[in-house]
Design a protein around this motif. Structure first.
Motif, PDB file in Angstrom:
ATOM      1  N   LEU A  95       6.303  -5.470   8.230  1.00  0.00           N
ATOM      2  CA  LEU A  95       6.848  -5.491   6.882  1.00  0.00           C
ATOM      3  C   LEU A  95       7.019  -4.055   6.383  1.00  0.00           C
ATOM      4  O   LEU A  95       8.074  -3.478   6.480  1.00  0.00           O
ATOM      5  CB  LEU A  95       5.937  -6.299   5.949  1.00  0.00           C
ATOM      6  CG  LEU A  95       5.888  -7.813   6.213  1.00  0.00           C
ATOM      7  CD1 LEU A  95       4.850  -8.473   5.331  1.00  0.00           C
ATOM      8  CD2 LEU A  95       7.248  -8.452   5.983  1.00  0.00           C
ATOM      9  N   GLN A  96       5.939  -3.469   5.890  1.00  0.00           N
ATOM     10  CA  GLN A  96       6.022  -2.128   5.336  1.00  0.00           C
ATOM     11  C   GLN A  96       5.578  -1.086   6.352  1.00  0.00           C
ATOM     12  O   GLN A  96       4.815  -1.373   7.266  1.00  0.00           O
ATOM     13  CB  GLN A  96       5.137  -2.035   4.085  1.00  0.00           C
ATOM     14  CG  GLN A  96       5.602  -2.937   2.957  1.00  0.00           C
ATOM     15  CD  GLN A  96       4.513  -3.123   1.915  1.00  0.00           C
ATOM     16  OE1 GLN A  96       3.669  -3.980   2.048  1.00  0.00           O
ATOM     17  NE2 GLN A  96       4.550  -2.313   0.884  1.00  0.00           N
ATOM     18  N   HIS A  97       6.088   0.120   6.170  1.00  0.00           N
ATOM     19  CA  HIS A  97       5.691   1.206   7.053  1.00  0.00           C
ATOM     20  C   HIS A  97       5.938   2.532   6.350  1.00  0.00           C
ATOM     21  O   HIS A  97       6.772   2.633   5.453  1.00  0.00           O
ATOM     22  CB  HIS A  97       6.472   1.157   8.369  1.00  0.00           C
ATOM     23  CG  HIS A  97       7.899   1.579   8.226  1.00  0.00           C
ATOM     24  ND1 HIS A  97       8.836   0.794   7.602  1.00  0.00           N
ATOM     25  CD2 HIS A  97       8.550   2.709   8.589  1.00  0.00           C
ATOM     26  CE1 HIS A  97      10.005   1.409   7.599  1.00  0.00           C
ATOM     27  NE2 HIS A  97       9.858   2.572   8.189  1.00  0.00           N
ATOM     28  N   PRO A  98       5.214   3.569   6.756  1.00  0.00           N
ATOM     29  CA  PRO A  98       5.427   4.884   6.140  1.00  0.00           C
ATOM     30  C   PRO A  98       6.611   5.607   6.778  1.00  0.00           C
ATOM     31  O   PRO A  98       6.784   5.578   8.000  1.00  0.00           O
ATOM     32  CB  PRO A  98       4.112   5.620   6.422  1.00  0.00           C
ATOM     33  CG  PRO A  98       3.572   4.978   7.657  1.00  0.00           C
ATOM     34  CD  PRO A  98       4.048   3.552   7.655  1.00  0.00           C
ATOM     35  N   HIS A  99       7.413   6.228   5.941  1.00  0.00           N
ATOM     36  CA  HIS A  99       8.492   7.094   6.420  1.00  0.00           C
ATOM     37  C   HIS A  99       8.100   8.527   6.083  1.00  0.00           C
ATOM     38  O   HIS A  99       7.780   8.847   4.939  1.00  0.00           O
ATOM     39  CB  HIS A  99       9.814   6.734   5.745  1.00  0.00           C
ATOM     40  CG  HIS A  99      10.941   7.676   6.117  1.00  0.00           C
ATOM     41  ND1 HIS A  99      11.173   8.852   5.433  1.00  0.00           N
ATOM     42  CD2 HIS A  99      11.868   7.619   7.094  1.00  0.00           C
ATOM     43  CE1 HIS A  99      12.207   9.474   5.973  1.00  0.00           C
ATOM     44  NE2 HIS A  99      12.639   8.749   6.979  1.00  0.00           N
ATOM     45  N   CYS A 151      -5.615   6.799   5.273  1.00  0.00           N
ATOM     46  CA  CYS A 151      -5.192   5.465   5.707  1.00  0.00           C
ATOM     47  C   CYS A 151      -6.401   4.634   6.137  1.00  0.00           C
ATOM     48  O   CYS A 151      -7.138   5.039   7.047  1.00  0.00           O
ATOM     49  CB  CYS A 151      -4.203   5.570   6.860  1.00  0.00           C
ATOM     50  SG  CYS A 151      -3.606   3.958   7.442  1.00  0.00           S
ATOM     51  N   PRO A 152      -6.631   3.469   5.521  1.00  0.00           N
ATOM     52  CA  PRO A 152      -7.775   2.634   5.914  1.00  0.00           C
ATOM     53  C   PRO A 152      -7.550   1.872   7.208  1.00  0.00           C
ATOM     54  O   PRO A 152      -8.494   1.304   7.759  1.00  0.00           O
ATOM     55  CB  PRO A 152      -7.923   1.672   4.725  1.00  0.00           C
ATOM     56  CG  PRO A 152      -6.557   1.581   4.138  1.00  0.00           C
ATOM     57  CD  PRO A 152      -5.913   2.911   4.369  1.00  0.00           C
ATOM     58  N   GLU A 153      -6.321   1.825   7.701  1.00  0.00           N
ATOM     59  CA  GLU A 153      -6.016   1.138   8.954  1.00  0.00           C
ATOM     60  C   GLU A 153      -5.939   2.174  10.073  1.00  0.00           C
ATOM     61  O   GLU A 153      -5.127   3.089  10.017  1.00  0.00           O
ATOM     62  CB  GLU A 153      -4.689   0.377   8.849  1.00  0.00           C
ATOM     63  CG  GLU A 153      -4.607  -0.556   7.659  1.00  0.00           C
ATOM     64  CD  GLU A 153      -5.651  -1.655   7.692  1.00  0.00           C
ATOM     65  OE1 GLU A 153      -6.053  -2.060   8.803  1.00  0.00           O
ATOM     66  OE2 GLU A 153      -6.073  -2.105   6.620  1.00  0.00           O
ATOM     67  N   GLY A 192       3.020   1.620  13.887  1.00  0.00           N
ATOM     68  CA  GLY A 192       3.593   1.201  12.611  1.00  0.00           C
ATOM     69  C   GLY A 192       3.245  -0.228  12.245  1.00  0.00           C
ATOM     70  O   GLY A 192       3.176  -0.574  11.063  1.00  0.00           O
ATOM     71  N   SER A 193       2.991  -1.089  13.238  1.00  0.00           N
ATOM     72  CA  SER A 193       2.714  -2.495  12.954  1.00  0.00           C
ATOM     73  C   SER A 193       1.371  -2.685  12.259  1.00  0.00           C
ATOM     74  O   SER A 193       1.122  -3.740  11.683  1.00  0.00           O
ATOM     75  CB  SER A 193       2.720  -3.303  14.258  1.00  0.00           C
ATOM     76  OG  SER A 193       1.691  -2.865  15.124  1.00  0.00           O
ATOM     77  N   ARG A 194       0.487  -1.686  12.322  1.00  0.00           N
ATOM     78  CA  ARG A 194      -0.813  -1.809  11.675  1.00  0.00           C
ATOM     79  C   ARG A 194      -0.755  -1.475  10.192  1.00  0.00           C
ATOM     80  O   ARG A 194      -1.733  -1.671   9.469  1.00  0.00           O
ATOM     81  CB  ARG A 194      -1.829  -0.889  12.365  1.00  0.00           C
ATOM     82  CG  ARG A 194      -2.106  -1.284  13.812  1.00  0.00           C
ATOM     83  CD  ARG A 194      -3.032  -0.293  14.494  1.00  0.00           C
ATOM     84  NE  ARG A 194      -3.235  -0.643  15.905  1.00  0.00           N
ATOM     85  CZ  ARG A 194      -3.866   0.128  16.767  1.00  0.00           C
ATOM     86  NH1 ARG A 194      -4.358   1.293  16.385  1.00  0.00           N
ATOM     87  NH2 ARG A 194      -4.003  -0.268  18.022  1.00  0.00           N
ATOM     88  N   CYS A 195       0.361  -0.963   9.728  1.00  0.00           N
ATOM     89  CA  CYS A 195       0.500  -0.628   8.310  1.00  0.00           C
ATOM     90  C   CYS A 195       0.650  -1.908   7.492  1.00  0.00           C
ATOM     91  O   CYS A 195       1.467  -2.773   7.813  1.00  0.00           O
ATOM     92  CB  CYS A 195       1.720   0.262   8.094  1.00  0.00           C
ATOM     93  SG  CYS A 195       2.024   0.682   6.359  1.00  0.00           S
ATOM     94  N   VAL A 196      -0.150  -2.030   6.443  1.00  0.00           N
ATOM     95  CA  VAL A 196      -0.058  -3.193   5.559  1.00  0.00           C
ATOM     96  C   VAL A 196       0.350  -2.782   4.149  1.00  0.00           C
ATOM     97  O   VAL A 196       0.282  -3.586   3.222  1.00  0.00           O
ATOM     98  CB  VAL A 196      -1.386  -3.971   5.516  1.00  0.00           C
ATOM     99  CG1 VAL A 196      -1.697  -4.564   6.863  1.00  0.00           C
ATOM    100  CG2 VAL A 196      -2.537  -3.083   5.051  1.00  0.00           C
TER     101      VAL A 196
END
Length: 733
Positions: A41-45, A61-63, A79-83
């Motif tokens: 869903l979301q990810h950092p750019h 980042c907590p993840e 990137g998939s670990r970003c919530v």
């Protein structure tokens, strides 16, 4: 001796840094092969034109494993670990990170909604929570509150007061579907605004959160609820949060009805909604769908799945002590369930997952489940599929054939089927063409021009002041006491003294930035971006004020040395803030190009089908060797030697590969394609290595900046103490 020790320490630190970067590159490549480099869903750019590699985003980042520093800049690894916590963006002092949704233009799982969360094409129908594409509890609460307040605003605009409603019909202002975080927050805000509303929930109070395993940490950031205020804790487990919501619901008598399922929504001629539920009909002017994305559990569709021992959620692992348990799935929910069950006494746990490695799970879950496989608390059956579920056994199909394992309970945690079809029937569109255009994050530059402009204006003001009093500042130091403006401009009186005090205050404000950005920040208010801007502004203005205070002279005194140290401090700070990012950006650009070439090489291999496997394997190995030799050799001398002999070794390797390919009967066109990519990969890797060496030398600005800062503070302290003692002595005499 001291110089030698410094050189040795710098060399050792450089070697450790390169080793860490090798690990980061390998992890990025592994993530790319597994598909976990892309966000769900979301990810950092990350704007590489601004990033200066401070690493605050990685620490915030907590993840684990979402971000890391490569070539002196932050890069996305998993990137998939970003919530969507957005802590990385909040902590970035140079505004180089933006958290956004990925692939919005092509995705068909995101609803088309307005900025106020109203479904496009369905006035009065709102969405909130995870169904909008945002997964955090904090975000769901904010969206639910926003929906209720928007409904209240519209009611006030249309002049429909509560007492003016038709008496013949039980008309609601708002019907909220779902009693999860978004629904509860929406209900509280609706109650606060005086809206007539009802919350219906098909399952149990708490929504999706109620289905989480025991003691699962579900919220890690502070939030504020209407009518209740700011929550007292910053972190909550599932049980704590559910208990709190029950307490709030009871305290404020929230109109929540559980066990009532939404069946459909129809719009009447007067614009109101007729909502069909499992308990009948409800009439409302607005609807908020806070359903989440979980939907119906995904089933296996195998014989025996209808047995009562098969369930699709785990609430309490302790109830299955001493049993034979099978967990099906490879996501975070399945991993956490297997770990919880494996911790119970005499419980035999088997984890069945259709893939041979885990895909898009949290780093800490992956580390824990691999440890559980190692110590035997969970048995791994990766690359397997459930074939049949029996009363006391389960059949699994693996690469080695069908195996049977004893079984008492089966937990199918293979995700869910989102309720998109039902939402579309209710009037929600998932057509990408209907969604509002999303502004993609772009590179905005380092801000050098703006910074130079501000510095130029400050310098012009200082220059104008020096020209206005040129007869004084142009005079030698020993003759200034005879000039009329001496009492006004001298360092110990009037304007000169005021500039000195202002410069000292600017230094104090400048140093407060360090207290704000530390791991144990003493200062909490304000964003790091604002503090960084203040840091730059006070640094430049403080230096110019100090120059005016010293009368545009740099003497061989503590004050003169402080001005020199401050000049070095500003120069190294400017290098890091505005100039340093260009070289790391170039190095990271080569890394991205190398990844693209490797993807293209893998694509070519895929086009060959099963032809010439030995040659494909040989080429892949040689390309990896060439890249490694020219890219990440730890020894400086080996890197120098690799650079000097690169072309000769490349030519020799490509010639050998060409002869091998021709000897195996590989078509000439395929040989040329593969060897061309191999040559580009080698050249790109060498380019990245050369930029990395340059970046390594330029990165010394940090150490110079820090030591110059320490020297400046010490010398400034000596200068201030000396000036105060001198002033006191002069006054006493």
């Amino acid at each position: 001796m001291c110089v030698l020790l410094v050189v040795l320490a710098a060399s050792w630190a450089r070697r450790l840094e390169r080793s860490r970067m090798v690990k980061t590159v390998e992890e990025r490549e592994e993530a790319r092969q597994r598909g976990s480099h892309e966000a769900r869903l979301q990810h950092p750019h990350i704007d590489l034109t601004r990033c200066m590699g401070c690493g605050l985003c990685v620490a915030a980042c907590p993840e684990q494993g979402v971000l890391d520093v490569l070539h002196g800049q932050a890069r996305v690894v998993h990137g998939s670990r970003c919530v969507g916590h957005s802590r990385c963006a909040d902590e970035c002092p140079v505004d180089a990170i933006a958290v956004t949704l990925s692939g919005v233009e092509e995705r068909t799982d995101l609803p088309a909604i307005e900025v106020d969360f109203e479904a496009i094409g369905s006035p009065g129908l709102f969405l909130a929570g995870e169904v909008t594409g945002f997964a955090l509890v904090r975000t769901a609460i904010a969206q639910g509150m926003a929906v209720a307040r928007e409904v209240a605003r519209r009611r006030e605009e249309t002049g429909r007061a509560a007492e003016a409603r038709p008496a013949a019909e039980d008309m609601l202002d708002l019907l909220i579907v779902g009693a999860g975080p978004a629904g509860i927050a929406c209900s509280l805000a609706a109650l606060e605004s005086g809206l007539r509303h009802v919350v219906i929930e098909q399952d149990q109070f708490g929504g999706t959160v109620a289905h989480y395993p025991r003691q699962k940490l579900v919220m890690t950031q502070p939030v504020e609820l209407p009518l209740h205020g700011k929550l007292t804790q910053t972190t909550y487990t599932k049980e704590e949060l559910i208990d709190l919501w029950h307490e709030i619901a009871t305290q404020h008598a929230l109109p929540v009805v559980t066990g009532e399922r939404l069946d459909g929504i129809e719009r009447r001629e007067d614009g109101a909604f007729l909502v069909r539920t499992s308990e009948g009909f409800r009439v409302t002017r607005h609807v908020c769908l806070a359903l989440g994305r979980r939907g119906s559990p995904r089933k296996l569709d195998v014989p025996g799945e209808d047995l009562t021992k098969v369930t699709y959620s785990l609430l309490d692992a302790r109830a299955f002590e001493g049993r034979h348990v099978l967990v099906v799935g490879g996501g975070d929910s399945a991993i956490e369930a297997a770990l919880g069950l494996g911790a119970q006494k005499d419980t035999t746990v088997t984890l069945s997952y259709r893939r041979t490695s885990f895909f898009r799970i949290k780093a800490k879950n992956e580390a824990r489940i691999l440890e559980a496989f190692h110590n035997g608390s969970v048995r791994a059956e990766l690359g397997s599929n459930v074939r049949r579920i029996g009363d006391d056994r389960v059949e699994l199909e693996t690469d080695q054939g069908v195996i049977e394992i004893p079984n008492d309970h089966v937990f199918v945690l293979a995700g869910g089927i989102p309720p998109f079809k039902m939402l579309e029937e209710c009037g929600v569109s998932f057509d990408p063409a209907m969604r509002l255009p999303v502004e993609e994050p772009t590179e905005r530059g380092s801000g050098l021009i703006k910074a130079l402009f501000v510095a130029f204006l400050l310098a012009m003001v200082t220059l104008a002041w020096s020209l206005l009093h040129g007869d004084y500042y142009d005079a030698p130091a020993h003759l200034r006491s005879s000039i009329d403006g001496h009492e006004l401009l001298r360092p110990a009186r009037n304007v000169g003294l005021a500039c000195g005090i202002a410069a000292a205050l600017a230094v104090v404000l400048n140093l407060l930035y360090l207290l704000r950005r530390g791991k144990r920040a003493w200062i909490r208010f304000g964003s790091l971006r604002g503090w960084m801007s203040l840091h730059v502004a006070t640094g430049v203005s403080g230096f110019l004020l100090a120059v005016v205070h010293g009368g545009f002279l740099v003497r061989d005194t503590a004050g003169g040395h402080a001005i020199l140290a401050m000049g070095v401090l500003i120069a190294t700070g400017a290098m890091g803030r505005y100039l340093y990012s260009f070289v790391p950006r170039a190095a990271n650009g080569r890394e991205l190009a190398l990844e693209e070439i490797q993807s293209r090489l893998a694509g070519l291999e895929g086009e060959w089908d099963a032809d010439h496997p030995e040659y494909r394997h040989r080429v892949r190995g040689e390309v990896a060797r060439l890249v490694a030799e020219g890219h990440w050799s730890r020894s400086l001398w080996r890197r120098v030697l690799a650079t000097l002999t690169a072309q000769r070794r490349l030519k020799h390797t490509l010639h050998g590969l060409r002869l091998e390919g021709e000897g195996m009967g590989v078509p000439l066109e395929r040989i040329n394609d593969v060897l061309g990519l191999a040559q580009r990969a080698h050249r790109t890797a060498l380019g990245a290595a050369r930029y990395e060496e340059l970046r390594g030398m330029l990165s010394s600005w940090r150490y110079i900046h820090r030591w110059a800062a320490l020297l400046f503070v010490l010398v400034l302290g000596v200068h201030i103490v000396t000036a105060v003692r001198y002033a006191h002595f002069g006054a006493a005499s």
